[in-house]
Design an enzyme around this catalytic site. Structure first.
Site, PDB file in Angstrom:
ATOM      1  N   TYR A  21       0.603 -20.155  -4.125  1.00  0.00           N
ATOM      2  CA  TYR A  21       0.161 -20.097  -5.524  1.00  0.00           C
ATOM      3  C   TYR A  21      -0.091 -21.494  -6.100  1.00  0.00           C
ATOM      4  O   TYR A  21       0.332 -21.780  -7.225  1.00  0.00           O
ATOM      5  CB  TYR A  21       1.222 -19.388  -6.390  1.00  0.00           C
ATOM      6  CG  TYR A  21       1.603 -18.012  -5.919  1.00  0.00           C
ATOM      7  CD1 TYR A  21       0.654 -17.011  -5.795  1.00  0.00           C
ATOM      8  CD2 TYR A  21       2.925 -17.699  -5.623  1.00  0.00           C
ATOM      9  CE1 TYR A  21       1.001 -15.736  -5.363  1.00  0.00           C
ATOM     10  CE2 TYR A  21       3.280 -16.418  -5.203  1.00  0.00           C
ATOM     11  CZ  TYR A  21       2.308 -15.454  -5.069  1.00  0.00           C
ATOM     12  OH  TYR A  21       2.654 -14.197  -4.654  1.00  0.00           O
ATOM     13  N   TYR A 149       2.392  -5.417 -10.131  1.00  0.00           N
ATOM     14  CA  TYR A 149       2.269  -6.334  -8.991  1.00  0.00           C
ATOM     15  C   TYR A 149       3.099  -5.758  -7.850  1.00  0.00           C
ATOM     16  O   TYR A 149       4.288  -5.462  -8.016  1.00  0.00           O
ATOM     17  CB  TYR A 149       2.785  -7.738  -9.350  1.00  0.00           C
ATOM     18  CG  TYR A 149       2.818  -8.647  -8.132  1.00  0.00           C
ATOM     19  CD1 TYR A 149       1.668  -9.285  -7.692  1.00  0.00           C
ATOM     20  CD2 TYR A 149       3.993  -8.827  -7.406  1.00  0.00           C
ATOM     21  CE1 TYR A 149       1.683 -10.090  -6.557  1.00  0.00           C
ATOM     22  CE2 TYR A 149       4.025  -9.621  -6.269  1.00  0.00           C
ATOM     23  CZ  TYR A 149       2.870 -10.254  -5.853  1.00  0.00           C
ATOM     24  OH  TYR A 149       2.892 -11.038  -4.727  1.00  0.00           O
ATOM     25  N   ASP A 243       8.441   1.034  -6.654  1.00  0.00           N
ATOM     26  CA  ASP A 243       8.558  -0.261  -5.987  1.00  0.00           C
ATOM     27  C   ASP A 243       9.710  -1.011  -6.659  1.00  0.00           C
ATOM     28  O   ASP A 243       9.562  -1.594  -7.731  1.00  0.00           O
ATOM     29  CB  ASP A 243       7.228  -1.016  -6.128  1.00  0.00           C
ATOM     30  CG  ASP A 243       7.289  -2.409  -5.513  1.00  0.00           C
ATOM     31  OD1 ASP A 243       8.369  -2.814  -5.066  1.00  0.00           O
ATOM     32  OD2 ASP A 243       6.243  -3.090  -5.508  1.00  0.00           O
ATOM     33  N   LYS A 272      13.776  -8.383  -1.459  1.00  0.00           N
ATOM     34  CA  LYS A 272      14.346  -9.461  -2.277  1.00  0.00           C
ATOM     35  C   LYS A 272      15.877  -9.547  -2.186  1.00  0.00           C
ATOM     36  O   LYS A 272      16.380 -10.214  -1.304  1.00  0.00           O
ATOM     37  CB  LYS A 272      13.878  -9.308  -3.721  1.00  0.00           C
ATOM     38  CG  LYS A 272      12.374  -9.601  -3.848  1.00  0.00           C
ATOM     39  CD  LYS A 272      12.006 -10.119  -5.199  1.00  0.00           C
ATOM     40  CE  LYS A 272      10.511 -10.331  -5.356  1.00  0.00           C
ATOM     41  NZ  LYS A 272      10.083 -11.641  -4.914  1.00  0.00           N
TER      42      LYS A 272
HETATM   43  C1  LIG Z   1       7.683  -5.461  -7.325  1.00  0.00           C
HETATM   44  C2  LIG Z   1       7.276  -6.286  -6.151  1.00  0.00           C
HETATM   45  N1  LIG Z   1       6.767  -5.684  -5.076  1.00  0.00           N
HETATM   46  C3  LIG Z   1       6.413  -6.365  -3.986  1.00  0.00           C
HETATM   47  C4  LIG Z   1       6.549  -7.736  -3.933  1.00  0.00           C
HETATM   48  C5  LIG Z   1       6.135  -8.496  -2.706  1.00  0.00           C
HETATM   49  O1  LIG Z   1       7.258  -8.934  -2.025  1.00  0.00           O
HETATM   50  P1  LIG Z   1       7.127 -10.113  -0.930  1.00  0.00           P
HETATM   51  O2  LIG Z   1       6.790 -11.344  -1.667  1.00  0.00           O
HETATM   52  O3  LIG Z   1       8.468 -10.133  -0.278  1.00  0.00           O
HETATM   53  O4  LIG Z   1       6.042  -9.686   0.017  1.00  0.00           O
HETATM   54  C6  LIG Z   1       7.087  -8.407  -5.024  1.00  0.00           C
HETATM   55  C7  LIG Z   1       7.239  -9.869  -5.026  1.00  0.00           C
HETATM   56  O5  LIG Z   1       7.412 -10.519  -6.019  1.00  0.00           O
HETATM   57  C8  LIG Z   1       7.458  -7.661  -6.177  1.00  0.00           C
HETATM   58  O6  LIG Z   1       7.960  -8.255  -7.271  1.00  0.00           O
END
Ligand SMILES: Cc1ncc(COP(=O)(O)O)c(C=O)c1O
Length: 425
Positions: A21, A149, A243, A272
């Site tokens: 980024y 996202y 998610d 995470k």
């Molecule tokens: C809600 C959500 N889903 C998916 C992801 C993607 O995860 P990664 O960065 O481990 O691929 C993120 C990352 O910030 C997220 O906040």
């Protein structure tokens, strides 16, 4: 991007690395880190920063928690990794069993991968194949939400908001999905219902970040929205995917955000904080009815997915140790205390000129600005205050470790109030 050679160590050479980024030509160089402990980051020049981000929301127990470290060290001596195709190991099976027990309803079948984005890809693939395996043709699209996202891989980008998900450039490449308003009022609920009513035969599922849309702007909604989504998904017979890569494991105040609405999604994604921020690991967990659609004598109905490092033994050891900590240390109380401290200490920002909103959900504190002119300069201001805070878009936020001390948290919130104040004076 050039390093500050006087302050930086000999190994600091950015000539061969591509940073995330970042416009590397103009961005300030990243800070070289040599150690982490608890809520502190030690820089190569000896400065210590209090961490307001917990390494992209992962380090829920603070850095280097001795219990997690010990579990990983023991696992490292025994078996760092073994492939998961044709072989298995205790850490993975124990973790799958524990996740199934922790999650609500019959979310009981765990598919491991190595990042949040891949967990989302697996969820999307499971949803599409669920319909194929049941003999239903043409269900290949998804409903996602504005402000959403879900990651940076292709499928995950396609179900994210193009602007907030940072992939507007790729609109011509990504498969078209329905990106709608979250149903947080009657009109938006009716609009979502309309799309589902008229297009359900092409829609495999709905995907949402429950309670908090994180990287898309730290936007909050309530459990009622989740209930509406469940009701609509049931009514129009589409799958519901939560998610919880960001929201899972306590971040919003309960162990999983779905608990707030009392809603059980059909598929949930986790990553995470799954390993307490130590190693990459993710899980896509499906309800029984999803798994049942794959259970067959027909090999063509199997889920053809298998990341090389899936269920990595070190990561599973870290995740099991992290779950131990949720069981034996008072994490949810700590999160409640953080929520209340964030609410009180960020309140002075409310009403400041240029501040649009101040909000708190669990261990997430947000100061939304009308706009932030120079993000890089703002990030540097925080470092001058002795804290690591990483604003994005028009958002200044804190997502500290749940183990942060009251004093450290106060240093963080004082810095936010001071820096936000300085922006407008
Ligand atoms: C809600 C959500 N889903 C998916 C992801 C993607 O995860 P990664 O960065 O481990 O691929 C993120 C990352 O910030 C997220 O906040």
């Amino acid at each position: 991007m050039a390093g500050d050679s006087e302050k930086n160590p000999g190994w600091f050479d950015l000539d061969h690395v591509w940073l995330p980024y970042a416009q590397m030509k103009t961005a300030r160089p990243p800070l070289p880190v040599v150690a982490t402990e608890g809520s502190r980051i030690t820089l190569a020049d000896g400065r210590e920063l209090i961490d307001g981000v917990a390494s992209w929301w992962t380090a829920s127990h603070g850095y280097n928690h001795p219990h997690v470290r010990q579990a990983v060290e023991q696992q490292l001596r025994r078996m760092p990794h073994v492939m998961f195709g044709g072989l298995t190991h205790e850490g993975a099976l124990t973790l799958a069993r524990r996740l199934a027990a922790l999650l609500p309803g019959d979310l009981e079948r765990v598919f491991f991968s190595d990042s949040g984005s891949v967990a989302v890809e697996v969820a999307l693939k499971m949803a599409v194949q669920y319909w194929i395996n049941r003999g239903v043709k043409g269900r290949t699209q998804f409903v996602g939400f504005k402000g959403g996202y879900h990651g940076d891989t292709t499928g995950a980008m396609a179900v994210s908001d193009a602007e907030e998900g940072m992939h507007a450039l790729f609109a011509g490449w990504l498969p078209q999905q329905y990106i709608l308003d979250l149903p947080d009022d009657d009109a938006k609920t009716a609009a979502l219902a309309d799309v589902l009513r008229s297009r359900a035969d092409s829609i495999a599922g709905i995907i949402v970040e429950p309670l908090v849309q994180g990287a898309g702007g730290m936007k909050f909604h309530d459990g009622l929205v989740l209930k509406r989504l469940r009701t609509l998904a049931d009514k129009y017979d589409v799958l519901l995917i939560f998610d919880e890569v960001f929201t899972g494991f306590g971040r919003t105040g309960s162990m999983f955000a779905c608990e707030a609405g009392g809603v059980v999604p059909d598929i949930i994604t986790l990553s995470k904080a799954l390993t307490g921020g130590t190693l990459p690991l993710a899980a896509t967990v499906a309800r029984r009815k999803i798994f049942d659609a794959f259970w067959s004598d027909d090999s063509g109905k199997a889920l053809m997915h298998g990341p090389t490092f899936m269920a990595n033994a070190l990561a599973c050891a870290a995740a099991n140790a992290s779950l131990d900590l949720f069981e034996c240390e008072p994490r949810l109380q700590q999160i409640a205390a953080i929520a209340s401290a964030l609410g009180q200490s960020l309140a002075p920002c409310r009403g400041m000129r240029g501040v649009k909103d101040v909000r708190v959900q669990g261990a997430i504190g947000v100061v939304e600005m009308q706009r932030i002119g120079n993000l890089d300069a703002l990030r540097a201001r925080f470092v001058e205050e002795g804290v690591f805070v990483r604003p994005f878009g028009n958002i200044v936020y804190l997502t500290p470790a749940f183990t942060i001390s009251a004093d450290e948290l106060k240093t963080l919130t004082d810095a936010v109030v001071k820096v936000v104040q300085s922006l407008i004076t």
